[in-house]
Design an enzyme around this catalytic site. Structure first.
Site, PDB file in Angstrom:
ATOM      1  N   ILE A 138      34.456  70.268  26.923  1.00  0.00           N
ATOM      2  CA  ILE A 138      33.091  70.227  27.524  1.00  0.00           C
ATOM      3  C   ILE A 138      32.249  69.256  26.947  1.00  0.00           C
ATOM      4  O   ILE A 138      32.709  68.569  26.106  1.00  0.00           O
ATOM      5  CB  ILE A 138      32.375  71.588  27.158  1.00  0.00           C
ATOM      6  CG1 ILE A 138      32.561  71.967  25.472  1.00  0.00           C
ATOM      7  CG2 ILE A 138      32.888  73.111  27.644  1.00  0.00           C
ATOM      8  CD1 ILE A 138      31.694  73.245  25.014  1.00  0.00           C
ATOM      9  N   ASP A 139      31.132  68.950  27.752  1.00  0.00           N
ATOM     10  CA  ASP A 139      30.477  67.615  27.129  1.00  0.00           C
ATOM     11  C   ASP A 139      30.020  67.435  25.708  1.00  0.00           C
ATOM     12  O   ASP A 139      29.616  68.718  25.375  1.00  0.00           O
ATOM     13  CB  ASP A 139      29.392  67.465  28.110  1.00  0.00           C
ATOM     14  CG  ASP A 139      29.880  67.254  29.779  1.00  0.00           C
ATOM     15  OD1 ASP A 139      30.700  66.836  30.020  1.00  0.00           O
ATOM     16  OD2 ASP A 139      29.123  67.769  30.556  1.00  0.00           O
ATOM     17  N   LYS A 140      29.548  66.607  25.240  1.00  0.00           N
ATOM     18  CA  LYS A 140      29.109  66.213  23.979  1.00  0.00           C
ATOM     19  C   LYS A 140      27.905  67.237  23.633  1.00  0.00           C
ATOM     20  O   LYS A 140      27.711  68.097  22.595  1.00  0.00           O
ATOM     21  CB  LYS A 140      28.678  64.946  23.644  1.00  0.00           C
ATOM     22  CG  LYS A 140      28.276  64.713  22.180  1.00  0.00           C
ATOM     23  CD  LYS A 140      27.484  63.255  22.175  1.00  0.00           C
ATOM     24  CE  LYS A 140      26.692  63.167  20.871  1.00  0.00           C
ATOM     25  NZ  LYS A 140      26.070  62.037  20.644  1.00  0.00           N
ATOM     26  N   ARG A 239      25.993  71.253  35.882  1.00  0.00           N
ATOM     27  CA  ARG A 239      24.883  70.241  36.169  1.00  0.00           C
ATOM     28  C   ARG A 239      24.777  69.492  37.618  1.00  0.00           C
ATOM     29  O   ARG A 239      23.409  69.411  38.161  1.00  0.00           O
ATOM     30  CB  ARG A 239      25.131  69.076  35.102  1.00  0.00           C
ATOM     31  CG  ARG A 239      25.289  69.590  33.577  1.00  0.00           C
ATOM     32  CD  ARG A 239      25.923  68.380  32.731  1.00  0.00           C
ATOM     33  NE  ARG A 239      25.246  67.441  32.523  1.00  0.00           N
ATOM     34  CZ  ARG A 239      25.749  66.325  31.911  1.00  0.00           C
ATOM     35  NH1 ARG A 239      26.882  66.433  31.495  1.00  0.00           N
ATOM     36  NH2 ARG A 239      24.858  65.202  31.674  1.00  0.00           N
TER      37      ARG A 239
END
Length: 307
Positions: A138-140, A239
């Site tokens: 998963i993104d930062k 997103r």
């Protein structure tokens, strides 16, 4: 040596050679690509070209990506919030701001550094030296649940479940604008944004099948709190999909408004629920975790905002 072959499509035509290649993979910086070009590792229809060369539709680009040197990844005693663990795997609750695995600019302080300290040598090797045990990412700035494999049996099983879309993945998100209907389904293919290839976008020509279900939890004067269920798992799927229906995530630096009026750093997105079949026992495991405190703080601001 890792040879990549790319055929230039219409959306890439006219771009500089270095920019076109750098947009193919997030890890390929433009500086890194320029070094490959100057080292004669990039061929256009079998010939070496300058980095400023403008690519044309149908051209065959061969990229001889040099082997990545083993990173000296050190175990670090970083606290982990573990939601489930046994001899085969663990599920961790990654905090906002933590990078999943080491990369240029993030050699330490990552989830992998923490896992190496916690698990010692008990991590699968399929992900390679830089990503031991990492099944998915998963993104930062996205918080929440991640599966980590301790051995190759678990890794293979969990990856197959991801491919089969049999893993339950529920996310909490706070988006701009008021969504009027209670629930919805977004079925729109996702691919590289032809105008900005470091981003993703809904792409009906070259995108991959992507489906997101969402339902409203709470409405604010100018925003909505939603739960999203992933049917597929494309890069930046929630997103991109929420932006495509006019409701980008608050704080999103890539897909949200340029002005971040709420001061929320990074997209307001949290991986809330993760459910899967245990690779060894066949038991159904489901983990759930609350959104971080920053979500509650943001919602307090949204509740008192005037329409």
């Amino acid at each position: 040596m890792d040879m990549h072959l790319v055929i230039i499509t219409e959306d890439m035509a006219g771009e500089r050679l270095d920019k076109a290649i750098a947009g193919l993979e997030p890890e390929w910086s433009r500086v890194r690509v320029q070094d490959w070009i100057s080292s004669s590792r990039v061929f256009v229809n079998g010939k070496v070209k300058k980095e400023s060369y403008r690519v044309k539709v149908g051209e065959k680009i061969e990229i001889d990506v040099p082997e990545v040197e083993d990173l000296d990844i050190l175990p670090e005693n970083i606290p982990l919030t573990i939601c489930y663990e046994d001899e085969d795997l663990l599920v961790v609750n990654k905090p906002r701001g933590m990078v999943v695995h080491p990369a240029p600019g993030h050699a330490s302080g990552t989830l992998v550094n923490a896992l190496l300290h916690h698990c010692k040598n008990d991590l699968s090797g399929i992900g390679g030296v830089a990503r031991p045990g990492i099944v998915h990412r998963i993104d930062k700035d996205t918080s929440g649940l991640l599966m980590v494999a301790k051995n190759d049996l678990a890794h293979h099983s969990l990856v197959e479940q991801l491919k089969e879309h049999s893993i339950t993945r529920l996310y909490l998100a706070i988006v701009h604008g008021v969504i009027q209907h209670e629930r919805g389904l977004i079925d729109a293919p996702i691919g590289r944004d032809p105008k900005e290839r470091k981003r993703m976008a809904v792409e009906h020509r070259n995108g991959k099948h992507a489906v997101t279900h969402f339902s409203v939890i709470e409405r604010f004067p100018k925003a909505t709190y939603v739960e999203c269920k992933l049917e597929t798992g494309r890069t930046h799927q929630i997103r991109v999909h929420m932006k495509s229906i006019g409701h980008p995530l608050i704080g999103d630096p890539l897909y949200g408004p340029v002005k971040n009026k709420y001061g929320f750093e990074g997209q307001a997105l949290h991986a809330e629920v993760l459910g899967f079949t245990h690779p060894r026992t066949g038991e159904r495991i489901e983990c759930k975790t609350e959104a971080p405190e920053a979500f509650a703080d943001l919602m307090e601001k949204l509740r008192i905002e005037k329409t």
